[in-house]
Enzyme design. Structure first.
Site, mmCIF file in Angstrom:
data_model
loop_
_atom_site.group_PDB
_atom_site.id
_atom_site.type_symbol
_atom_site.label_atom_id
_atom_site.label_comp_id
_atom_site.label_asym_id
_atom_site.label_seq_id
_atom_site.Cartn_x
_atom_site.Cartn_y
_atom_site.Cartn_z
ATOM 1 N N GLU A 178 1.492 3.895 2.818
ATOM 2 C CA GLU A 178 1.993 3.429 4.119
ATOM 3 C C GLU A 178 3.520 3.479 4.116
ATOM 4 O OE1 GLU A 178 -1.981 0.636 4.334
ATOM 5 O OE2 GLU A 178 -0.021 -0.333 4.378
ATOM 6 N N GLU A 208 1.570 -4.253 11.405
ATOM 7 C CA GLU A 208 0.981 -2.918 11.232
ATOM 8 C C GLU A 208 1.631 -1.920 12.186
ATOM 9 O OE1 GLU A 208 -1.354 -2.068 9.052
ATOM 10 O OE2 GLU A 208 -2.180 -4.009 8.399
ATOM 11 N N HIS A 227 0.869 -1.183 0.000
ATOM 12 C CA HIS A 227 0.000 0.000 0.000
ATOM 13 C C HIS A 227 0.909 1.237 0.000
ATOM 14 C CE1 HIS A 227 -3.185 -2.787 1.884
ATOM 15 N NE2 HIS A 227 -3.362 -2.681 0.579
ATOM 16 N N HIS A 282 3.084 -3.188 6.927
ATOM 17 C CA HIS A 282 2.055 -2.184 6.590
ATOM 18 C C HIS A 282 1.983 -1.080 7.643
ATOM 19 C CE1 HIS A 282 -0.282 -4.327 3.369
ATOM 20 N NE2 HIS A 282 0.458 -5.321 3.832
#
Ligand code: ZN
Length: 389
Positions: A183, A349, A180, A273
């Site tokens: 990010e 994350e 992504h 991420h």
């Protein structure tokens, strides 16, 4: 004051007075009186995702800069703006936070710079030039190999950096980052992974590479990053929803990665991420996979407890709700790889905001802390190696 987003990773729309007034529900006079520049989020080039912004503002030093992103509340993750502070930097290296408010659907931030130019962004920008420097550094090292494993939708090289020598019982560790493009903390984290792996004076790295080959793909969605997208690649695909059946034309990045993983084998897979809303560092596992087993559950628990010990910014209390058994989305990288290869596979994350357990008033969750976390991933990996097969 001038606003420029015409560089790689740049993205913002400057609204004229009429459009700003209609979008923001105030008169041109009221907008002018506020002293704020009205801005709008630009969608991804081929999909309707809006979240990322990055632009340079130039003007007189000491001149107050105030901005209002009028449509922030209509972005993909509006929760991402609650208790959020925008990032700013003079030099692209040192990033700090500026006073920010989210109210009535608009994101407002202001800053009085001491220099002429300052860059504002949703998160610290990670440029293509920096990416190329990292690849160059790896290519010059006797301890790493850089291979181009495929091409992006726009024909950019997709690079993999590998460490360690293949032997009869070698384990294969994969770390991929930034599917992504918005990010960017994932790129800073992957840089920490690569720089530590390059350091053979580090005894943990020497030990790790005796038994394992580590493959790092530090920036999967290069096109999206260059285009200033938040979520998708140049063809409008969310790459982390493309793993079960990647289209070789629209998602060539994942088509190539799947092939490389099949060729090399995989015993541990980490997909790095950032999360817009949650102010914590956390991991998501494969509990919803049809093939999830007690062995994988133990590996997930052991790896994450070791990561927590290596870097206390990681935690296991807050994160996504677990998937129900058998309900995992196999188009996501970690689920797909975990299921197909019956191996430990995690999505990591990091916050856009801050680590609420260890807040940093000046920087929030910073590139430096992302880098440190990347280095800690290698400690947890080393300690988990004996259990992987
Ligand atoms: Zn992501």
């Amino acid at each position: 004051m001038e606003i420029d987003a015409g560089f790689d990773g740049g993205s913002i729309v400057v609204l004229d007075e009429e459009r700003a007034a209609s979008a923001g529900g105030r008169s041109p006079d009221a907008a002018r009186a506020s002293g704020e520049i009205d801005l709008s989020l630009r969608p991804d080039n081929a999909a309707d995702f809006r979240q990322w912004f990055c632009f340079k503002s130039s003007g007189d030093p000491g001149e107050r800069r105030a901005f209002r992103i009028v449509d922030a509340g209509a972005s993909e993750y509006p929760d991402g703006w609650e208790d959020y502070r925008a990032c700013a930097s003079y030099d692209g290296e040192d990033w700090f936070r500026v006073p920010t408010r989210f109210e009535d659907g608009a994101l407002r931030f202001r800053f009085t710079p001491s220099r002429r130019s300052v860059t504002f962004a949703a998160y610290a920008r990670y440029s293509i030039a920096r990416h190329r420097r990292l690849l160059g550094r790896a290519a010059r090292s006797p301890h790493a190999r850089v291979d181009v494993i495929g091409e992006t939708a726009q024909g950019r090289p997709l690079s993999m950096i590998s460490f360690g020598r293949e032997g009869p019982s070698t384990l294969h560790v994969w770390m991929i980052a930034r599917q992504h493009p918005g990010e960017t903390m994932a790129s800073w984290c992957a840089e920490g992974v690569v720089l530590r792996l390059l350091d053979r004076d580090d005894p943990a790295i020497s030990a790790l590479l005796e038994d394992a080959v580590v493959h790092v793909v530090p920036w999967v969605n290069i096109d999206g990053g260059v285009l200033g997208n938040h979520r998708t690649n140049a063809a409008g695909r969310d790459l982390n929803r493309s793993w079960d059946d990647p289209d070789p034309i629209a998602a060539p990045e994942i088509f190539a990665l799947r092939q490389a993983i099949r060729d090399q084998g995989v015993d541990l897979f980490l997909d790095i991420h950032g999360d817009e809303a949650l102010p914590y560092v956390f991991a998501a596992g494969c509990e919803g996979n049809p093939g999830f087993s007690p062995r994988i559950a133990t590996l997930e628990s052991d790896f994450t407890s070791r990561l927590l010990a290596a870097d206390p910014s990681f935690q296991r209390d807050k994160g996504y709700d677990p998937d129900a058994p058998g309900e995992a989305d196999l188009s996501c990288a970690a689920n797909f790889i975990g299921e197909r290869y019956d191996c430990l596979a995690l999505t990591l994350e990091m916050p856009f905001k801050d680590d609420a357990n260890h807040p940093d008033r000046r920087r929030g969750w910073s590139p430096g802390r992302s880098d440190t976390l990347g280095r800690a991933l290698l400690d947890a990996t080393l300690l988990t190696l004996p259990e992987l097969r």
